[in-house]
Write an enzyme that holds these catalytic residues in place. Structure first.
Site, PDB file in Angstrom:
ATOM      1  N   SER B 216      41.436  34.572  49.086  1.00  0.00           N
ATOM      2  CA  SER B 216      42.190  35.144  47.963  1.00  0.00           C
ATOM      3  C   SER B 216      41.393  36.250  47.278  1.00  0.00           C
ATOM      4  O   SER B 216      41.957  37.272  46.879  1.00  0.00           O
ATOM      5  CB  SER B 216      42.563  34.052  46.963  1.00  0.00           C
ATOM      6  N   ARG B 220      43.200  39.801  47.451  1.00  0.00           N
ATOM      7  CA  ARG B 220      43.712  40.316  46.175  1.00  0.00           C
ATOM      8  C   ARG B 220      43.225  41.753  45.951  1.00  0.00           C
ATOM      9  O   ARG B 220      44.000  42.663  45.667  1.00  0.00           O
ATOM     10  CB  ARG B 220      43.260  39.436  45.023  1.00  0.00           C
ATOM     11  N   ASN B 224      45.721  45.051  46.374  1.00  0.00           N
ATOM     12  CA  ASN B 224      45.964  45.933  45.237  1.00  0.00           C
ATOM     13  C   ASN B 224      45.555  47.364  45.526  1.00  0.00           C
ATOM     14  O   ASN B 224      46.299  48.308  45.251  1.00  0.00           O
ATOM     15  CB  ASN B 224      45.192  45.436  44.013  1.00  0.00           C
TER      16      ASN B 224
END
Lengths: 156, 286
Positions: B216, B220, B224
């Site tokens: 994660s 992440r 992004n």
């Protein structure tokens, strides 16, 4: 978007960067920050201590001033008392001295008067004798008063 | 705009291809000339652009910070020192807030993560075509300038963090404690036989949550930044579509860039904070 050796490269460079940051960035900066923090704390506490001391000193100064004022008042009172005493003393001395001088002068005056009186008496005596001599020279002779002379001679 | 002869699809693909150095299919070593060629190289290839930019930015960060640290005075700090101290104190307070054990590694780790990721993300604000066009003039055909849009970079850091989590978990709790943590909870029973039955269930649950940490973290950040980069590329395509659309694209790019300032800072901060939290969890029994 292929996963390849770059992953290992990134992992290794990440490790090296973290090590470097720890050794050459974090430790010295935190050291400087800690030192400064400590110095500021020290400075603040010193300032507080100074303020406290200043208050104490002010209090002490007030006390000392108070005491000094009291002492000064006492000294002034004493001095006034002493001055009064001195004035009284000197007045007394002056009076006795004056009296002494006065009595001495009176004694002298008396002496001088006595002396003058003596001299006067002597002079009057002499004048009387001289006057008497002049008067007597006319009336008295050895022959006139032979009886008195003989009477005296007899008595001897 | 590199779209003289490229279609939009090719333009995007070109922008998303790393400068890859590896072994060609014919056996020789060299730089891949197309995305397909780069893909064929498999694991034994390296993204020169990702490595170059991340190392450059990392070196810049370390040079700047260590230079300041070296001359750091305990007296009144000047402008640069003030700035560095501000960041350092920000990191320090974050670490103090989320990390309760004692470990001198965590704060420098958090500082490195925050600044390094921030700088990598910051490359996103350079207009997408500037550096690729310059490198094209220098004869380099692929150039992806934002290292954090390369999953290798984000997974590299996330795996680094994950290794630390494993290391400290085992160091603090011992192998038995760590294995127990993975197998004896959340389900447990007083009956030993039932407890034995619970072990695989617990392990599956706990292993997933453990493995989710680095994945994660990496995804992440990558997601992004990749999405942000993609939007910049799409906006850049508009410049080729006439004056009106071009102007509109310019406005969009400005807006997105301003919004992106928030994202790049936020992503760096999230990565850092989660790292601190994961390491804090590794230091505590739960």
């Amino acid at each position: 978007m292929n996963i390849n050796l770059t992953l290992i490269g990134q992992l290794l460079s990440f490790a090296v960067f973290v090590w470097f940051t720890m050794k050459f960035v974090w430790t010295p900066i935190m050291g400087a920050l800690e030192t400064r923090k400590k110095e500021i704390a020290d400075g603040l506490s010193a300032a507080e201590r100074g303020q406290h001391e200043q208050e104490l000193a002010k209090e002490r100064a007030k006390d000392v001033l108070h005491e000094a004022k009291a002492q000064a008042a006492e000294i002034v009172a004493q001095a006034q008392k002493r001055a009064a005493e001195i004035v009284d003393d000197s007045k007394a001395t002056a009076r006795t001295e004056g009296e002494r001088i006065l009595s001495a002068a009176q004694a002298e005056i008396e002496q001088a008067a006595n002396r003058a009186r003596e001299q006067l008496r002597e002079k009057i005596g002499r004048l009387v004798v001289a006057g008497a001599e002049k008067i007597l020279r006319k009336e008295i002779g050895a022959d006139v008063h032979q009886d008195i002379v003989t009477a005296l001679a007899k008595e001897i | 705009m590199s779209g003289e002869t490229l279609t939009s699809g090719e333009y995007i693909k070109h922008h998303l291809t790393n400068l890859t150095f590896g072994k060609h299919a014919d056996g020789g070593w060299g730089i891949a000339h197309s995305a397909a060629e780069a893909k064929e190289m498999g694991f034994w290839a390296i993204h020169l652009d990702t490595m170059f930019w991340s190392l450059l930015l990392g070196a810049l960060f370390l040079y700047f910070f260590s230079k300041t640290a070296k001359s750091a005075t305990r007296g009144i700090p000047g402008g640069v020192q003030n700035f560095v101290e501000w960041i350092v104190e920000f990191i320090d307070s974050s670490v103090r807030g989320s990390f309760s054990a004692r470990n001198t590694l965590v704060a420098p780790l958090a500082l490195t993560i925050f600044v390094w990721i921030f700088l990598q993300n910051l490359m996103d604000l350079v207009p997408v075509d500037v550096i690729p066009e310059i490198s094209k003039l220098l004869g380099i055909h692929f150039m992806k300038v934002v290292p954090s849009t390369d999953p290798n970079a984000t997974f590299g850091m996330a795996i680094g963090v994950f290794l630390l989590v494993l290391f400290y978990s085992i160091k603090i709790k011992g192998v038995g404690g760590f294995v127990g943590e993975l197998t004896l909870q959340p389900f447990s029973s007083k009956n030993p036989v039932v407890n034995l039955l619970f072990i695989p269930i617990n392990f599956i649950l706990e292993f997933v949550s453990l493995a989710a940490k680095p994945i994660s973290l990496a995804l992440r950040l990558f997601g992004n930044m990749y999405a942000g980069e993609m939007i910049f590329i799409l906006i850049a395509i508009m410049y080729n579509a006439g004056l009106i659309l071009g102007l509109f694209g310019g406005v969009l790019q400005l807006g997105w860039a301003i919004f992106h300032i928030l994202i790049i800072t936020l992503q760096a901060f999230i990565f850092m904070t989660l790292t601190i939290v994961y390491l804090d969890m590794a230091h505590h029994e739960h």
